[in-house]
Design a protein around this motif. Structure first.
Motif, PDB file in Angstrom:
ATOM      1  N   UNK A   1       0.827  -1.212   0.000  1.00  0.00           N
ATOM      2  CA  UNK A   1       0.000   0.000   0.000  1.00  0.00           C
ATOM      3  C   UNK A   1       0.858   1.257   0.000  1.00  0.00           C
ATOM      4  N   UNK A   2       1.922   1.257   0.802  1.00  0.00           N
ATOM      5  CA  UNK A   2       2.786   2.441   0.862  1.00  0.00           C
ATOM      6  C   UNK A   2       3.613   2.597  -0.414  1.00  0.00           C
ATOM      7  N   UNK A   3       3.980   1.484  -1.038  1.00  0.00           N
ATOM      8  CA  UNK A   3       4.671   1.558  -2.325  1.00  0.00           C
ATOM      9  C   UNK A   3       3.751   2.160  -3.377  1.00  0.00           C
ATOM     10  N   UNK A   4       2.504   1.758  -3.385  1.00  0.00           N
ATOM     11  CA  UNK A   4       1.528   2.341  -4.316  1.00  0.00           C
ATOM     12  C   UNK A   4       1.357   3.831  -4.064  1.00  0.00           C
ATOM     13  N   UNK A   5       1.336   4.209  -2.796  1.00  0.00           N
ATOM     14  CA  UNK A   5       1.172   5.624  -2.451  1.00  0.00           C
ATOM     15  C   UNK A   5       2.366   6.451  -2.940  1.00  0.00           C
ATOM     16  N   UNK A   6       3.566   5.925  -2.726  1.00  0.00           N
ATOM     17  CA  UNK A   6       4.764   6.616  -3.191  1.00  0.00           C
ATOM     18  C   UNK A   6       4.762   6.752  -4.706  1.00  0.00           C
ATOM     19  N   UNK A   7       4.407   5.676  -5.393  1.00  0.00           N
ATOM     20  CA  UNK A   7       4.356   5.718  -6.856  1.00  0.00           C
ATOM     21  C   UNK A   7       3.359   6.771  -7.335  1.00  0.00           C
TER      22      UNK A   7
END
Length: 251
Positions: free
Chosen positions: A186-192
């Motif tokens: 989820x946090x990787x998606x947010x960063x992207x």
């Protein structure tokens, strides 16, 4: 036979996934061949791909260079092939995130260090174990690791071969960001999404400026920024108008 490096495109991000989960994504020549093919294509896809993410399937990012491959005598397409592939990944015009969970040892760490942003799970395990095997780096460790963590911390990691976790990696600057294991995706998606929402033109131009001025004296770097910068992007007017209308566009 399944692909050893998978590609998935979504919303302007291309995710490359190392896909030898039964071997902890150990890096052999065939993995590098497939990674190289993807990277070469991505370099020319700047209008449709604004971000590249490299991660691993299964339990970890990668356990590192396949020692079985080394013992069997690797047949490389050209000398220093793996280091050249890693350099091509690092030199992609798009921002590159290397997303690390689980093991990230030695050759895998050299690969991860090619990222502009190293994104780590708290359970990630980083180490340089060249000295355990009486090896010396040829994939970039001696150059990229000191630039990340400083020369003396790099020496400590290289001399001790000690494993460090995600939070320590973030503390010493090896990882830019560390998140809880259960929030990793989820946090990787947010960063992207945060990166992709900004101008892809600016990302490419800024990355080029930083890369080209790395190591220059301040005066030379400032001159390079002024005279070699790319100026305003084609999306500038639309972005300012969108902000004024509270409808900023992505891409």
């Amino acid at each position: 036979m399944s692909a050893l490096v998978l590609r998935q495109d979504r919303d302007g991000a291309a995710t490359l996934t190392l896909n030898r989960p039964d071997k902890l994504n150990a890096l052999n020549v065939e993995v590098f061949r497939e990674l190289d093919a993807h990277v070469r294509r991505l370099a020319s896809e700047t209008e449709t791909v604004g971000l590249v993410i490299l991660r691993g399937a299964g339990r970890c990012f990668s356990a590192g260079h396949d020692l079985g491959d080394i013992a069997a005598g690797e047949k490389l397409p050209e000398p220093f092939y793996q280091s050249k592939v890693i350099e091509r990944l690092a030199d992609l015009p798009q921002p590159v995130i290397t997303a690390v969970h689980g093991h990230c040892y030695t050759g895998a760490l050299e690969l991860a260090l090619a990222g502009d942003i190293v994104f780590a799970a708290e359970g990630a395990k980083f180490a340089d174990t060249h000295a355990k095997w009486a090896l010396t780096p040829v994939w970039g460790m001696s150059q990229r690791l000191p630039r990340r963590v400083g020369t003396y911390k790099a020496r400590e990691m290289m001399f001790t071969a000690r494993t460090i976790g995600g939070h320590e990696a973030e503390r010493i600057g090896l990882a830019n960001i560390c998140v809880a294991d259960d929030a990793f995706d989820a946090e990787l998606d947010r960063l992207a999404a945060d990166i992709l929402a900004n101008s892809w033109f600016s990302h490419r131009a800024n990355k080029r400026l930083v890369r080209e001025t790395d190591g220059l004296p301040l005066e030379a770097g400032l001159a390079h920024e002024i005279f070699r910068g790319e100026g305003r992007g084609p999306d500038m007017e639309a972005r300012i108008a969108g902000f004024q209308n509270k409808t900023v566009k992505q891409g």
